[in-house]
Scaffold this motif. Structure first.
Motif, PDB file in Angstrom:
ATOM      1  N   VAL A   1      32.652  30.093   0.411  1.00  0.00           N
ATOM      2  CA  VAL A   1      31.964  28.805   0.498  1.00  0.00           C
ATOM      3  C   VAL A   1      32.796  27.821   1.320  1.00  0.00           C
ATOM      4  O   VAL A   1      32.261  27.070   2.144  1.00  0.00           O
ATOM      5  CB  VAL A   1      31.647  28.246  -0.902  1.00  0.00           C
TER       6      VAL A   1
ATOM      7  N   PRO B   1      21.016  18.816   3.002  1.00  0.00           N
ATOM      8  CA  PRO B   1      20.958  19.368   1.644  1.00  0.00           C
ATOM      9  C   PRO B   1      21.718  20.702   1.523  1.00  0.00           C
ATOM     10  O   PRO B   1      22.285  20.997   0.470  1.00  0.00           O
ATOM     11  CB  PRO B   1      19.464  19.569   1.388  1.00  0.00           C
ATOM     12  N   VAL B   2      21.745  21.486   2.578  1.00  0.00           N
ATOM     13  CA  VAL B   2      22.513  22.729   2.565  1.00  0.00           C
ATOM     14  C   VAL B   2      23.989  22.393   2.377  1.00  0.00           C
ATOM     15  O   VAL B   2      24.689  23.019   1.565  1.00  0.00           O
ATOM     16  CB  VAL B   2      22.295  23.530   3.872  1.00  0.00           C
ATOM     17  N   TYR B   3      24.462  21.408   3.097  1.00  0.00           N
ATOM     18  CA  TYR B   3      25.846  20.965   2.974  1.00  0.00           C
ATOM     19  C   TYR B   3      26.132  20.503   1.534  1.00  0.00           C
ATOM     20  O   TYR B   3      27.145  20.889   0.931  1.00  0.00           O
ATOM     21  CB  TYR B   3      26.110  19.835   3.973  1.00  0.00           C
ATOM     22  N   ASP B   4      25.219  19.686   1.000  1.00  0.00           N
ATOM     23  CA  ASP B   4      25.394  19.190  -0.373  1.00  0.00           C
ATOM     24  C   ASP B   4      25.455  20.344  -1.376  1.00  0.00           C
ATOM     25  O   ASP B   4      26.295  20.349  -2.284  1.00  0.00           O
ATOM     26  CB  ASP B   4      24.250  18.247  -0.757  1.00  0.00           C
ATOM     27  N   ASN B   5      24.560  21.316  -1.241  1.00  0.00           N
ATOM     28  CA  ASN B   5      24.533  22.449  -2.172  1.00  0.00           C
ATOM     29  C   ASN B   5      25.803  23.286  -2.068  1.00  0.00           C
ATOM     30  O   ASN B   5      26.316  23.773  -3.079  1.00  0.00           O
ATOM     31  CB  ASN B   5      23.295  23.311  -1.933  1.00  0.00           C
ATOM     32  N   LEU B   6      26.309  23.465  -0.868  1.00  0.00           N
ATOM     33  CA  LEU B   6      27.571  24.196  -0.711  1.00  0.00           C
ATOM     34  C   LEU B   6      28.716  23.432  -1.367  1.00  0.00           C
ATOM     35  O   LEU B   6      29.591  24.042  -1.998  1.00  0.00           O
ATOM     36  CB  LEU B   6      27.861  24.453   0.772  1.00  0.00           C
ATOM     37  N   GLN B   7      28.717  22.131  -1.245  1.00  0.00           N
ATOM     38  CA  GLN B   7      29.747  21.321  -1.900  1.00  0.00           C
ATOM     39  C   GLN B   7      29.675  21.473  -3.424  1.00  0.00           C
ATOM     40  O   GLN B   7      30.698  21.634  -4.094  1.00  0.00           O
ATOM     41  CB  GLN B   7      29.590  19.832  -1.527  1.00  0.00           C
ATOM     42  N   ARG B   8      28.471  21.432  -3.968  1.00  0.00           N
ATOM     43  CA  ARG B   8      28.303  21.587  -5.416  1.00  0.00           C
ATOM     44  C   ARG B   8      28.736  22.978  -5.870  1.00  0.00           C
ATOM     45  O   ARG B   8      29.395  23.139  -6.908  1.00  0.00           O
ATOM     46  CB  ARG B   8      26.848  21.337  -5.806  1.00  0.00           C
ATOM     47  N   ALA B   9      28.345  24.004  -5.113  1.00  0.00           N
ATOM     48  CA  ALA B   9      28.733  25.379  -5.459  1.00  0.00           C
ATOM     49  C   ALA B   9      30.242  25.516  -5.452  1.00  0.00           C
ATOM     50  O   ALA B   9      30.829  26.172  -6.327  1.00  0.00           O
ATOM     51  CB  ALA B   9      28.095  26.370  -4.479  1.00  0.00           C
TER      52      ALA B   9
ATOM     53  N   ALA C   1      26.789  11.064  -3.202  1.00  0.00           N
ATOM     54  CA  ALA C   1      26.647  11.959  -2.050  1.00  0.00           C
ATOM     55  C   ALA C   1      27.152  11.253  -0.804  1.00  0.00           C
ATOM     56  O   ALA C   1      26.985  10.037  -0.659  1.00  0.00           O
ATOM     57  CB  ALA C   1      25.193  12.376  -1.860  1.00  0.00           C
TER      58      ALA C   1
END
Length: 183
Positions: free
Chosen positions: A107, A80-88, A160
């Motif tokens: 980022v 989820p950290v990876y996913d959130n960084l991708q979204r950011a 995702a």
């Protein structure tokens, strides 16, 4: 010592009465008992050696699996950290302001380092593309929709990325799948 000419045993060996073989002597019974005990102990020893060898092999396999897959929980927690960084990163790129340029760069560097950590520990991404066939071993269908010019089972959207830890699935790629019936 007796003279060999006078000993009747030496003159006629067949004249000697055979021993009574119907009842075994105590020495024969004891010898048979010792042989049975020896065979039993030998069998138990071989079984114990086989059990020890199997335990050694099982322990070696468990040790290899623990080394290869011991980080499964932390790897799953980092996804989820990876996913959130991708979204950011996606949002910051859309913004386009000068303040977001430094954020985008930071980022990107963080994502690159996280990717390097994943690589070092055998975590690989599953990145299906639109138009690929749905594979239930690596993909999770989040929705189905009829989309013209596609076949049923084609991926129409990737929500995702999925991840593998060596040869084990950590998380399936989340995709949308076409449900267009065959014409």
């Amino acid at each position: 010592m007796a003279d060999p000419k006078e000993d009747p045993f030496l003159d006629d060996p067949e004249a000697v009465e055979p021993e009574d073989e119907s009842e075994p002597s105590t020495e024969d019974v004891e010898l048979d008992s010792l042989r049975a005990e020896r065979d039993d102990l030998k069998d138990r020893l071989l079984r114990a050696l086989a059990d020890a060898e199997n335990a050694r092999k099982r322990a070696a396999k468990d040790r290899q699996e623990a080394q290869a897959y011991g980080g499964t929980r932390i790897a799953r927690d980092l996804l989820p950290v990876y996913d959130n960084l991708q979204r950011a990163l996606a949002v910051a790129r859309e913004d386009g302001t000068s303040a977001s340029t430094a954020l985008v760069e930071g980022v990107e560097l963080t994502l690159k380092e996280l990717g390097n950590v994943f690589d070092r520990h055998g975590v690989t991404r599953i990145e299906p593309q639109v138009g690929d066939r749905f594979d239930p071993q690596h993909h999770e269908a989040m929705f189905e929709a009829p989309v013209p010019n596609t076949k049923a089972g084609d991926i129409i959207q990737v929500s995702a990325s999925g991840f593998m830890l060596h040869d084990r699935l950590l998380r399936p790629a989340q995709v949308g799948v076409s449900s267009t019936p065959a014409s």
